[in-house]
Design a protein around this motif. Structure first.
Motif, short mmCIF file in Angstrom:
data_model
loop_
_atom_site.label_atom_id
_atom_site.label_comp_id
_atom_site.label_asym_id
_atom_site.label_seq_id
_atom_site.Cartn_x
_atom_site.Cartn_y
_atom_site.Cartn_z
N SER A 69 0.85 -1.19 0.00
CA SER A 69 0.00 0.00 0.00
C SER A 69 0.88 1.24 0.00
N PRO A 70 0.31 2.41 -0.28
CA PRO A 70 1.08 3.65 -0.12
C PRO A 70 1.52 3.81 1.34
N VAL A 71 2.60 4.54 1.54
CA VAL A 71 3.11 4.79 2.89
C VAL A 71 2.24 5.83 3.58
N THR A 72 1.92 5.56 4.84
CA THR A 72 1.20 6.54 5.65
C THR A 72 1.92 6.72 6.97
N VAL A 73 1.65 7.81 7.65
CA VAL A 73 2.30 8.11 8.93
C VAL A 73 1.28 7.89 10.05
N VAL A 74 1.67 7.07 11.05
CA VAL A 74 0.84 6.86 12.23
C VAL A 74 1.66 7.24 13.45
N TYR A 75 0.97 7.43 14.56
CA TYR A 75 1.64 7.88 15.79
C TYR A 75 1.37 6.89 16.91
N SER A 76 2.35 6.74 17.77
CA SER A 76 2.11 5.99 18.99
C SER A 76 1.19 6.81 19.89
N ALA A 77 0.65 6.16 20.90
CA ALA A 77 -0.34 6.82 21.76
C ALA A 77 0.23 8.10 22.38
N GLU A 78 -0.62 9.08 22.49
CA GLU A 78 -0.18 10.35 23.07
C GLU A 78 -0.51 10.41 24.55
N GLU A 79 0.12 11.34 25.24
CA GLU A 79 -0.22 11.60 26.63
C GLU A 79 -1.24 12.71 26.71
N GLU A 80 -2.02 12.73 27.77
CA GLU A 80 -2.99 13.80 27.95
C GLU A 80 -2.25 15.13 28.14
N PRO A 81 -2.89 16.25 27.82
CA PRO A 81 -2.22 17.55 27.98
C PRO A 81 -1.69 17.74 29.40
N THR A 82 -0.56 18.38 29.50
CA THR A 82 0.09 18.56 30.81
C THR A 82 -0.01 19.98 31.34
N ARG A 83 -0.50 20.91 30.52
CA ARG A 83 -0.58 22.30 30.95
C ARG A 83 -2.00 22.83 30.74
N ALA A 84 -2.34 23.83 31.53
CA ALA A 84 -3.68 24.41 31.49
C ALA A 84 -3.71 25.63 30.58
N PRO A 85 -4.86 25.92 29.96
CA PRO A 85 -5.01 27.18 29.22
C PRO A 85 -4.79 28.37 30.16
N THR A 86 -4.42 29.48 29.59
CA THR A 86 -4.16 30.69 30.38
C THR A 86 -5.05 31.82 29.89
N THR A 87 -4.98 32.94 30.61
CA THR A 87 -5.72 34.18 30.26
C THR A 87 -7.18 33.87 29.96
N VAL A 88 -7.85 33.22 30.88
CA VAL A 88 -9.26 32.90 30.71
C VAL A 88 -10.09 34.14 31.07
N LEU A 89 -10.97 34.54 30.17
CA LEU A 89 -11.83 35.70 30.36
C LEU A 89 -13.28 35.31 30.14
N ALA A 90 -14.19 35.93 30.87
CA ALA A 90 -15.61 35.66 30.70
C ALA A 90 -16.37 36.97 30.78
N ARG A 91 -17.40 37.09 29.94
CA ARG A 91 -18.25 38.29 29.99
C ARG A 91 -19.70 37.88 29.75
N SER A 92 -20.59 38.58 30.41
CA SER A 92 -22.01 38.30 30.28
C SER A 92 -22.55 38.92 28.99
N LEU A 93 -23.27 38.13 28.21
CA LEU A 93 -23.90 38.63 26.99
C LEU A 93 -25.36 39.00 27.23
N SER A 94 -26.02 38.27 28.10
CA SER A 94 -27.43 38.51 28.37
C SER A 94 -27.76 37.85 29.71
N ALA A 95 -29.04 37.75 29.99
CA ALA A 95 -29.45 37.11 31.22
C ALA A 95 -29.22 35.60 31.20
N SER A 96 -29.04 35.03 30.02
CA SER A 96 -28.90 33.57 29.92
C SER A 96 -27.62 33.12 29.24
N ASP A 97 -26.82 34.04 28.68
CA ASP A 97 -25.64 33.66 27.91
C ASP A 97 -24.40 34.39 28.40
#
Length: 300
Positions: A69-97
């Motif tokens: 078959s044609p050559v394809t690239v596969v990966y061994s199993a990955e690890e779960e992410p080790t770092r958290a997202p940063t600069t998290v911001l939240a703002r109210s759009l309405s009474a429900s969102d």
């Protein structure tokens, strides 16, 4: 995918799996003797997570080997992410969102890829394990959380995920949804003479802003007056029918409109400023006063 029996062209059919670390020259090969086999697992405890390999699969039977078959690239199993997202911001759009955004973590790409993000949202009086969860896909770094309660404090946190699992959570941020909109339960027309909303003065705190919408009966376009007072005066041509609606509005959204109120043509005799000249009929307006009684209730 396995090869159908009618295409195996003889007995002793099987597969040859060839693979090598990406960027190397020499192929490693193994034989899978079953014609029904659809997978092969290469085990190596020293293999780093998310290691790329080039792979190709060939076929053989008692008469010899077939093509690969044609050559394809596969990966061994990955690890779960080790770092958290940063600069998290939240703002109210309405009474429900609310809208939440974040910056992707500086992840080690040799251990895995981030496939998306999980946003958790919970009320101040709830436990975090009961949080509402929203998942994004790909590189999206913001999302909307909907169907929330109005005027309530919420906590939000974000974490990355991939096929191995979910990474660590960001620090929680707080946001309070906007106050829910109010609505008009009833509007009753008492008399015809201007738009005087003094009847709601005792409860006007429920409606910090009002919209008065009016249009000529034969036109589709609507004019709007916004006011935070309990009365408003409209200057209308005396020779046309008009339709008027009233509704409250706020950051939480628009309230329910009143029923449409029809203002019939006003006799020329009652026109304020009308004179003998008919050329000023559209600029010399009559002030028609409508006494309106309002009953207010919260939409909650």
């Amino acid at each position: 995918q396995t090869v159908p029996e009618e295409l195996q062209n003889g007995g002793g059919f099987g597969y040859v799996v060839a693979f090598r670390p990406f960027g190397t020259v020499s192929w490693m090969q193994t034989v899978v003797a079953s014609p029904d086999a659809a997978r092969y697992v290469f085990r190596n405890e020293t293999l780093p997570p998310f290691s790329p390999y080039e792979v190709k699969v060939g076929v053989y039977n008692n008469k010899g080997e077939g093509s690969f078959s044609p050559v394809t690239v596969v990966y061994s199993a990955e690890e779960e992410p080790t770092r958290a997202p940063t600069t998290v911001l939240a703002r109210s759009l309405s009474a429900s969102d609310v809208e939440v955004s974040w910056t992707p973590p500086q992840e080690n790409h040799h251990k895995g890829r981030i496939q998306g993000y999980e946003v958790r949202c919970w009320r101040h009086d709830e436990k975090e394990e009961n949080a509402k969860r929203i998942r994004t896909v790909g590189n999206q770094t913001s999302t909307k959380v909907t169907n929330l309660r109005g005027n309530v404090l919420y906590h939000l946190a974000v974490r990355a995920y991939n096929t191995a699992g979910t990474g660590p959570s960001s620090a929680a941020v707080n946001v309070t949804t906007k106050k829910p909109r109010e609505c008009l339960a009833a509007i009753n027309l008492d008399a015809v003479r201007a738009v005087d909303i003094s009847a709601i003065s005792a409860s006007s705190s429920l409606f910090p802003l009002l919209q008065v919408l009016y249009r000529w009966n034969r036109q589709s376009s609507t004019s709007v007056i916004e006011t935070n007072k309990t009365s408003v005066e409209l200057s209308l041509p005396f020779n046309e029918d008009y339709i008027i609606e009233i509704k409250p509005f706020s950051d939480g959204g628009d309230g329910s409109s009143s029923e449409q109120i029809r203002i019939p043509k006003i006799s020329n005799a009652y026109a304020r400023g009308s004179g003998s000249s008919t050329s000023n009929a559209c600029t010399l307006s009559a002030i028609s006063t409508i006494m309106i009684s309002l009953t207010a209730r919260s939409s909650l």
